[in-house]
Design a protein around this motif. Structure first.
Motif, PDB file in Angstrom:
ATOM      1  N   LEU A   4      36.043  15.938 105.806  1.00 34.39           N
ATOM      2  CA  LEU A   4      35.536  15.339 107.710  1.00 34.39           C
ATOM      3  C   LEU A   4      36.468  13.882 107.612  1.00 34.39           C
ATOM      4  O   LEU A   4      37.189  13.475 108.752  1.00 34.39           O
ATOM      5  N   GLN A   5      37.399  13.655 106.414  1.00 35.37           N
ATOM      6  CA  GLN A   5      38.348  12.718 106.257  1.00 35.37           C
ATOM      7  C   GLN A   5      39.558  13.576 106.689  1.00 35.37           C
ATOM      8  O   GLN A   5      40.414  13.103 107.363  1.00 35.37           O
ATOM      9  N   MET A   6      39.498  14.193 105.979  1.00 37.25           N
ATOM     10  CA  MET A   6      41.366  15.287 106.030  1.00 37.25           C
ATOM     11  C   MET A   6      41.266  15.120 107.790  1.00 37.25           C
ATOM     12  O   MET A   6      42.156  15.135 108.111  1.00 37.25           O
ATOM     13  N   VAL A   7      40.007  16.325 108.738  1.00 36.74           N
ATOM     14  CA  VAL A   7      39.990  16.206 110.095  1.00 36.74           C
ATOM     15  C   VAL A   7      40.452  15.312 110.615  1.00 36.74           C
ATOM     16  O   VAL A   7      41.446  15.397 111.492  1.00 36.74           O
ATOM     17  N   PHE A   8      39.676  13.907 110.118  1.00 33.98           N
ATOM     18  CA  PHE A   8      39.551  13.084 110.858  1.00 33.98           C
ATOM     19  C   PHE A   8      40.987  12.169 111.307  1.00 33.98           C
ATOM     20  O   PHE A   8      41.588  11.453 112.188  1.00 33.98           O
ATOM     21  N   VAL A   9      41.755  11.683 109.923  1.00 31.23           N
ATOM     22  CA  VAL A   9      43.130  11.436 110.114  1.00 31.23           C
ATOM     23  C   VAL A   9      43.988  12.545 110.204  1.00 31.23           C
ATOM     24  O   VAL A   9      44.410  11.727 111.083  1.00 31.23           O
ATOM     25  N   MET A  53      22.617  25.615  88.131  1.00 31.99           N
ATOM     26  CA  MET A  53      23.342  23.351  88.233  1.00 31.99           C
ATOM     27  C   MET A  53      22.056  22.913  89.050  1.00 31.99           C
ATOM     28  O   MET A  53      21.187  24.061  90.348  1.00 31.99           O
ATOM     29  N   SER A  54      21.619  22.265  89.294  1.00 31.46           N
ATOM     30  CA  SER A  54      20.174  21.325  89.838  1.00 31.46           C
ATOM     31  C   SER A  54      20.478  21.071  91.735  1.00 31.46           C
ATOM     32  O   SER A  54      21.802  20.883  91.747  1.00 31.46           O
ATOM     33  N   PRO A  55      18.780  21.087  91.542  1.00 37.87           N
ATOM     34  CA  PRO A  55      19.154  20.480  93.224  1.00 37.87           C
ATOM     35  C   PRO A  55      20.534  19.288  93.987  1.00 37.87           C
ATOM     36  O   PRO A  55      20.935  19.263  95.067  1.00 37.87           O
ATOM     37  N   ASP A  56      19.896  18.351  93.034  1.00 37.66           N
ATOM     38  CA  ASP A  56      20.227  17.008  92.913  1.00 37.66           C
ATOM     39  C   ASP A  56      22.019  17.359  93.143  1.00 37.66           C
ATOM     40  O   ASP A  56      22.505  17.012  93.695  1.00 37.66           O
ATOM     41  N   MET A  57      22.398  18.311  91.853  1.00 36.88           N
ATOM     42  CA  MET A  57      23.865  18.121  91.773  1.00 36.88           C
ATOM     43  C   MET A  57      24.740  19.007  92.891  1.00 36.88           C
ATOM     44  O   MET A  57      25.294  18.546  93.234  1.00 36.88           O
ATOM     45  N   LEU A  58      23.817  19.956  93.026  1.00 37.47           N
ATOM     46  CA  LEU A  58      24.904  20.438  94.161  1.00 37.47           C
ATOM     47  C   LEU A  58      24.337  19.782  95.653  1.00 37.47           C
ATOM     48  O   LEU A  58      25.748  20.181  96.338  1.00 37.47           O
ATOM     49  N   PHE A  59      23.916  19.233  95.864  1.00 42.76           N
ATOM     50  CA  PHE A  59      23.628  18.368  96.938  1.00 42.76           C
ATOM     51  C   PHE A  59      24.955  16.999  96.706  1.00 42.76           C
ATOM     52  O   PHE A  59      25.517  16.609  98.053  1.00 42.76           O
ATOM     53  N   ASN A  60      25.085  16.278  95.396  1.00 44.02           N
ATOM     54  CA  ASN A  60      25.758  15.785  95.548  1.00 44.02           C
ATOM     55  C   ASN A  60      27.473  16.349  95.398  1.00 44.02           C
ATOM     56  O   ASN A  60      28.575  15.647  96.208  1.00 44.02           O
ATOM     57  N   LEU A  61      27.584  17.143  94.976  1.00 46.15           N
ATOM     58  CA  LEU A  61      28.703  17.607  95.530  1.00 46.15           C
ATOM     59  C   LEU A  61      29.110  18.611  96.791  1.00 46.15           C
ATOM     60  O   LEU A  61      30.002  17.986  97.418  1.00 46.15           O
ATOM     61  N   LEU A  62      28.634  18.880  97.124  1.00 47.03           N
ATOM     62  CA  LEU A  62      28.307  19.739  98.880  1.00 47.03           C
ATOM     63  C   LEU A  62      28.411  18.686  99.495  1.00 47.03           C
ATOM     64  O   LEU A  62      29.358  18.376 100.764  1.00 47.03           O
ATOM     65  N   SER A  63      27.606  17.195  99.585  1.00 48.74           N
ATOM     66  CA  SER A  63      27.861  15.572  99.742  1.00 48.74           C
ATOM     67  C   SER A  63      30.029  15.438 100.389  1.00 48.74           C
ATOM     68  O   SER A  63      30.702  15.240 100.934  1.00 48.74           O
ATOM     69  N   LYS A  64      29.199  15.494  98.488  1.00 44.82           N
ATOM     70  CA  LYS A  64      30.830  14.530  98.820  1.00 44.82           C
ATOM     71  C   LYS A  64      31.804  15.679  99.235  1.00 44.82           C
ATOM     72  O   LYS A  64      33.002  14.867  99.574  1.00 44.82           O
ATOM     73  N   ALA A  65      31.806  16.983  98.507  1.00 43.21           N
ATOM     74  CA  ALA A  65      33.146  18.226  99.567  1.00 43.21           C
ATOM     75  C   ALA A  65      33.099  17.272 101.052  1.00 43.21           C
ATOM     76  O   ALA A  65      34.002  18.297 101.452  1.00 43.21           O
ATOM     77  N   LEU A  66      32.338  17.482 101.556  1.00 45.63           N
ATOM     78  CA  LEU A  66      31.609  17.463 103.022  1.00 45.63           C
ATOM     79  C   LEU A  66      32.723  16.134 103.352  1.00 45.63           C
ATOM     80  O   LEU A  66      33.802  16.306 104.705  1.00 45.63           O
ATOM     81  N   MET A  67      32.577  15.567 102.744  1.00 46.33           N
ATOM     82  CA  MET A  67      32.727  13.853 102.983  1.00 46.33           C
ATOM     83  C   MET A  67      34.142  14.231 103.315  1.00 46.33           C
ATOM     84  O   MET A  67      35.201  13.398 104.269  1.00 46.33           O
ATOM     85  N   GLN A  68      34.953  14.504 102.632  1.00 46.16           N
ATOM     86  CA  GLN A  68      36.278  14.557 102.026  1.00 46.16           C
ATOM     87  C   GLN A  68      37.405  15.527 102.869  1.00 46.16           C
ATOM     88  O   GLN A  68      38.094  15.221 103.499  1.00 46.16           O
TER      89      GLN A  68
END
Length: 222
Positions: free
Chosen positions: A18-23, A1-16
Motif C-alpha cells: 500500500l505504501q509503494m502504490v500510494f506514494v 508457520m503459526s497463524p500469528d506469524m502468518l498474520f504478521n508477515l501478511l500485514s507487514k507485506a500488505l502495508m508495504q
C-alpha cells in the motif's frame, strides 16, 4: 508457520504494498497529469501549438512505456541509490514504480482529454476564454470521469508492478510470495498472496468505478 506469524508477515507485506502504490501513484500522477494535458493540447492548431515539442515528448513517453518494468527497475539502480541510498526495500522500489507511472498515466490523461467534445472548446473560445481557462474549466472538468478511470487503471497496474519488484527485493506482497511461498515450497502462502492481491484490485476497481459514475454528468441526467 503459526497463524500469528502468518498474520504478521501478511500485514507487514500488505502495508508495504500500500505504501509503494500510494506514494508512487500520487507522485507519478502529479507529474503525469500536466504531461498528458500538454500532449493533448500542443499539436498543430491546438490550444498550445508546439508540434515539434509534442513529437519529442511523445517519443520519450512511448519509449518509457515500452520498456519492460523489470528491466526499468534494473536500469535505474544508480538513480535509485542516489535518491534513497539503497537499491532494495520499499522506498527503493517506489522510484521505478513512480517512473513507470508517469508515462502510463500521461497517455491515459491525453486520451481522456481528447474525448472531450470539440464543440465545447470552440464555444469557450467564442466566449473569450483563454487557453488556460479552457484547460481548467472545460477540458479537465469534462474529462474528470475518464481521468478517474485512468487513475484507477494506473493504481491497478501499480499493484501488479509492486508485486513484480518483490523479485528484486522490493518488499511487499510479491516479496512475501517469492520468499515464503516459492522459495520455501509453500503453495498455501502463494495462494494467500494471490487472493489478497485479487481482493485489493477488486476494491480499487470498484471504488474507481463508483467515483467515475458519481462525477459523470450523463448519470446525473438519468
Amino acid at each position: 508457520m503459526s497463524p500469528d506469524m502468518l498474520f504478521n508477515l501478511l500485514s507487514k507485506a500488505l502495508m508495504q504494498t500500500l505504501q509503494m502504490v500510494f506514494v508512487a501513484g500520487i507522485v507519478g500522477s502529479i507529474i503525469g497529469l500536466p504531461i498528458g494535458v500538454f500532449l493533448a493540447t500542443s499539436g498543430k492548431g491546438e490550444l498550445f501549438p508546439a508540434p515539434k515539442t509534442n513529437r519529442v515528448l511523445g517519443l520519450i513517453v512511448n519509449a518509457a512505456r515500452s520498456t519492460p518494468f523489470i528491466i526499468l527497475v534494473v536500469a535505474i539502480v544508480p538513480l535509485t541509490r542516489l535518491l534513497t541510498g539503497t537499491s532494495i526495500g520499499t522506498w527503493a522500489a517506489i522510484v521505478p514504480l513512480t517512473i513507470a507511472t508517469i508515462p502510463f498515466f500521461a497517455r491515459l490523461v491525453e486520451s481522456a482529454i481528447r474525448e472531450v467534445d470539440k464543440g465545447l472548446i470552440e464555444a469557450a473560445r467564442a466566449m473569450g476564454a483563454t487557453p488556460f481557462q479552457i484547460v481548467f474549466k472545460v477540458l479537465l472538468a469534462e474529462a474528470r470521469p475518464s481521468m478517474l478511470m485512468a487513475l484507477t487503471m494506473t493504481i491497478v497496474s501499480l499493484i501488479g508492478y509492486s508485486a513484480m519488484v518483490g523479485a528484486v527485493g522490493g518488499g511487499g506482497l510479491g516479496d512475501l510470495g517469492i520468499r515464503f511461498g516459492y522459495q520455501r515450497f509453500n503453495p498455501e502462502m502463494m495462494v494467500l498472496v494471490v487472493v489478497v492481491l485479487i481482493v485489493l484490485v477488486q476494491v480499487v476497481q470498484s471504488a474507481g468505478d463508483g467515483l467515475a459514475r458519481r462525477f459523470d454528468k450523463r448519470n446525473r441526467k438519468n
